[in-house]
Design a protein around this motif. Structure first.
Motif, PDB file in Angstrom:
ATOM      1  N   MET A 171       0.831  -1.211   0.000  1.00 28.73           N
ATOM      2  CA  MET A 171       0.000   0.000   0.000  1.00 28.73           C
ATOM      3  C   MET A 171       0.864   1.260   0.000  1.00 28.73           C
ATOM      4  O   MET A 171       0.563   2.223  -0.716  1.00 28.73           O
ATOM      5  CB  MET A 171      -0.923   0.009   1.221  1.00 28.73           C
ATOM      6  N   GLN A 172       1.939   1.230   0.767  1.00 29.75           N
ATOM      7  CA  GLN A 172       2.802   2.398   0.819  1.00 29.75           C
ATOM      8  C   GLN A 172       3.485   2.643  -0.527  1.00 29.75           C
ATOM      9  O   GLN A 172       3.570   3.786  -0.992  1.00 29.75           O
ATOM     10  CB  GLN A 172       3.856   2.231   1.912  1.00 29.75           C
ATOM     11  N   ALA A 173       3.940   1.568  -1.160  1.00 28.17           N
ATOM     12  CA  ALA A 173       4.588   1.720  -2.472  1.00 28.17           C
ATOM     13  C   ALA A 173       3.603   2.268  -3.499  1.00 28.17           C
ATOM     14  O   ALA A 173       3.949   3.153  -4.304  1.00 28.17           O
ATOM     15  CB  ALA A 173       5.158   0.383  -2.929  1.00 28.17           C
ATOM     16  N   GLY A 174       2.373   1.757  -3.486  1.00 23.33           N
ATOM     17  CA  GLY A 174       1.350   2.256  -4.419  1.00 23.33           C
ATOM     18  C   GLY A 174       1.013   3.710  -4.162  1.00 23.33           C
ATOM     19  O   GLY A 174       0.852   4.506  -5.102  1.00 23.33           O
ATOM     20  N   ALA A 175       0.889   4.084  -2.888  1.00 28.02           N
ATOM     21  CA  ALA A 175       0.562   5.469  -2.557  1.00 28.02           C
ATOM     22  C   ALA A 175       1.695   6.398  -2.976  1.00 28.02           C
ATOM     23  O   ALA A 175       1.446   7.500  -3.505  1.00 28.02           O
ATOM     24  CB  ALA A 175       0.295   5.594  -1.054  1.00 28.02           C
ATOM     25  N   ASP A 176       2.934   5.980  -2.792  1.00 31.49           N
ATOM     26  CA  ASP A 176       4.067   6.794  -3.229  1.00 31.49           C
ATOM     27  C   ASP A 176       4.043   6.995  -4.739  1.00 31.49           C
ATOM     28  O   ASP A 176       4.317   8.095  -5.248  1.00 31.49           O
ATOM     29  CB  ASP A 176       5.394   6.137  -2.814  1.00 31.49           C
ATOM     30  N   THR A 177       3.718   5.940  -5.457  1.00 34.18           N
ATOM     31  CA  THR A 177       3.650   6.030  -6.926  1.00 34.18           C
ATOM     32  C   THR A 177       2.534   6.986  -7.343  1.00 34.18           C
ATOM     33  O   THR A 177       2.704   7.787  -8.279  1.00 34.18           O
ATOM     34  CB  THR A 177       3.406   4.633  -7.531  1.00 34.18           C
ATOM     35  N   MET A 178       1.383   6.905  -6.677  1.00 29.84           N
ATOM     36  CA  MET A 178       0.251   7.764  -7.030  1.00 29.84           C
ATOM     37  C   MET A 178       0.547   9.230  -6.757  1.00 29.84           C
ATOM     38  O   MET A 178       0.048  10.107  -7.469  1.00 29.84           O
ATOM     39  CB  MET A 178      -1.000   7.359  -6.226  1.00 29.84           C
ATOM     40  N   LEU A 179       1.319   9.502  -5.743  1.00 29.35           N
ATOM     41  CA  LEU A 179       1.584  10.890  -5.370  1.00 29.35           C
ATOM     42  C   LEU A 179       2.623  11.557  -6.262  1.00 29.35           C
ATOM     43  O   LEU A 179       2.743  12.785  -6.272  1.00 29.35           O
ATOM     44  CB  LEU A 179       2.050  10.967  -3.903  1.00 29.35           C
ATOM     45  N   LYS A 220       2.787  11.805  -9.573  1.00 24.65           N
ATOM     46  CA  LYS A 220       2.178  12.628 -10.632  1.00 24.65           C
ATOM     47  C   LYS A 220       0.685  12.329 -10.695  1.00 24.65           C
ATOM     48  O   LYS A 220       0.221  11.317 -10.194  1.00 24.65           O
ATOM     49  CB  LYS A 220       2.842  12.391 -11.985  1.00 24.65           C
ATOM     50  N   ASN A 221      -0.040  13.251 -11.324  1.00 22.95           N
ATOM     51  CA  ASN A 221      -1.496  13.080 -11.449  1.00 22.95           C
ATOM     52  C   ASN A 221      -1.813  11.920 -12.381  1.00 22.95           C
ATOM     53  O   ASN A 221      -1.144  11.705 -13.394  1.00 22.95           O
ATOM     54  CB  ASN A 221      -2.143  14.359 -11.986  1.00 22.95           C
ATOM     55  N   ARG A 222      -2.855  11.195 -12.022  1.00 21.16           N
ATOM     56  CA  ARG A 222      -3.277  10.020 -12.796  1.00 21.16           C
ATOM     57  C   ARG A 222      -4.759  10.156 -13.106  1.00 21.16           C
ATOM     58  O   ARG A 222      -5.486  10.895 -12.447  1.00 21.16           O
ATOM     59  CB  ARG A 222      -3.060   8.737 -11.985  1.00 21.16           C
ATOM     60  N   PRO A 223      -5.220   9.355 -14.043  1.00 25.40           N
ATOM     61  CA  PRO A 223      -6.668   9.364 -14.312  1.00 25.40           C
ATOM     62  C   PRO A 223      -7.429   8.741 -13.137  1.00 25.40           C
ATOM     63  O   PRO A 223      -6.881   7.981 -12.343  1.00 25.40           O
ATOM     64  CB  PRO A 223      -6.825   8.520 -15.574  1.00 25.40           C
ATOM     65  N   ALA A 224      -8.711   9.024 -13.045  1.00 27.00           N
ATOM     66  CA  ALA A 224      -9.559   8.559 -11.938  1.00 27.00           C
ATOM     67  C   ALA A 224      -9.610   7.033 -11.879  1.00 27.00           C
ATOM     68  O   ALA A 224      -9.686   6.444 -10.793  1.00 27.00           O
ATOM     69  CB  ALA A 224     -10.960   9.132 -12.065  1.00 27.00           C
ATOM     70  N   GLU A 225      -9.529   6.352 -13.044  1.00 25.00           N
ATOM     71  CA  GLU A 225      -9.602   4.878 -13.050  1.00 25.00           C
ATOM     72  C   GLU A 225      -8.403   4.262 -12.315  1.00 25.00           C
ATOM     73  O   GLU A 225      -8.519   3.250 -11.645  1.00 25.00           O
ATOM     74  CB  GLU A 225      -9.630   4.329 -14.487  1.00 25.00           C
ATOM     75  N   PHE A 285      -6.323   1.500  -7.553  1.00 23.63           N
ATOM     76  CA  PHE A 285      -5.445   1.469  -6.377  1.00 23.63           C
ATOM     77  C   PHE A 285      -6.260   1.294  -5.094  1.00 23.63           C
ATOM     78  O   PHE A 285      -5.901   0.503  -4.220  1.00 23.63           O
ATOM     79  CB  PHE A 285      -4.615   2.752  -6.309  1.00 23.63           C
ATOM     80  N   ILE A 286      -7.355   2.012  -4.995  1.00 24.84           N
ATOM     81  CA  ILE A 286      -8.210   1.919  -3.792  1.00 24.84           C
ATOM     82  C   ILE A 286      -8.783   0.501  -3.693  1.00 24.84           C
ATOM     83  O   ILE A 286      -8.859  -0.070  -2.583  1.00 24.84           O
ATOM     84  CB  ILE A 286      -9.315   2.988  -3.821  1.00 24.84           C
ATOM     85  N   THR A 287      -9.139  -0.119  -4.794  1.00 23.99           N
ATOM     86  CA  THR A 287      -9.642  -1.495  -4.787  1.00 23.99           C
ATOM     87  C   THR A 287      -8.542  -2.457  -4.298  1.00 23.99           C
ATOM     88  O   THR A 287      -8.788  -3.359  -3.486  1.00 23.99           O
ATOM     89  CB  THR A 287     -10.119  -1.909  -6.201  1.00 23.99           C
ATOM     90  N   ASP A 288      -7.327  -2.245  -4.779  1.00 22.26           N
ATOM     91  CA  ASP A 288      -6.186  -3.072  -4.323  1.00 22.26           C
ATOM     92  C   ASP A 288      -5.946  -2.922  -2.821  1.00 22.26           C
ATOM     93  O   ASP A 288      -5.673  -3.902  -2.129  1.00 22.26           O
ATOM     94  CB  ASP A 288      -4.909  -2.717  -5.091  1.00 22.26           C
TER      95      ASP A 288
END
Length: 164
Positions: A137-145, A147-152, A157-160
């Protein structure tokens, strides 16, 4: 001099960290202390009862003193050395009790030690099982932060995270 003390210092340091060995030694000490108290009381009682009285001379006693043959002690001589005999017997008994007490203390504490080790292993496994999903979860959150990504992508990520 320093080299001689190193093994002793290492042994004492290891002993400080081994709580079950300390508990075993303490329990052994209390077993031996209890036995020593019982031996002391019984030895004093035997000495008081069987030590020859100074007021009674050998001619007045009802027991006839027989000269020993082959170096054996007579009854009177045995009574004269009763304190030494009792002291030797007490020391031998305390040595035997010390060994038996250590063995019994180890047997007494073995189930507690086993359960403690199982609890430590369980806590280690739980910590490992919690760290793995948290790391994902931490690795995914770091990746998301970064740069901006599409809503999907955020929804995926939230489902994961929910699955983890």
């Amino acid at each position: 001099m320093n080299n001689i003390s190193k093994p002793f210092v290492a042994w004492v340091t290891a002993l400080k960290h081994d709580k079950f060995r300390i508990a075993t030694l303490k329990l052994t000490f209390f077993y031996v202390l209890g036995t020593a108290a019982i031996l002391l009381v019984s030895s004093v009682a035997v000495l008081v009862v069987f030590t020859p009285s100074k007021a009674i001379s050998t001619e007045q006693s009802l027991v006839k003193i027989v000269e020993p043959e082959h170096g054996d002690w007579s009854l009177y001589e045995a009574r004269e050395h009763l304190a030494v005999v009792i002291a030797v017997v007490d020391i031998v008994v305390l040595l035997v009790v010390s060994v038996l007490a250590y063995y019994l203390a180890r047997r007494t504490l073995l189930p507690i030690k086993t359960m403690h080790e199982e609890q430590q292993r369980f806590m280690s496994d739980v910590a490992h099982e919690l760290r793995t999903p948290l790391s994902v979860m931490q690795a995914g959150a770091d990746t998301m932060l970064r740069k901006n990504r599409p809503a999907e992508v955020y929804e995926e990520f939230i489902t994961d995270v929910q699955e983890e």
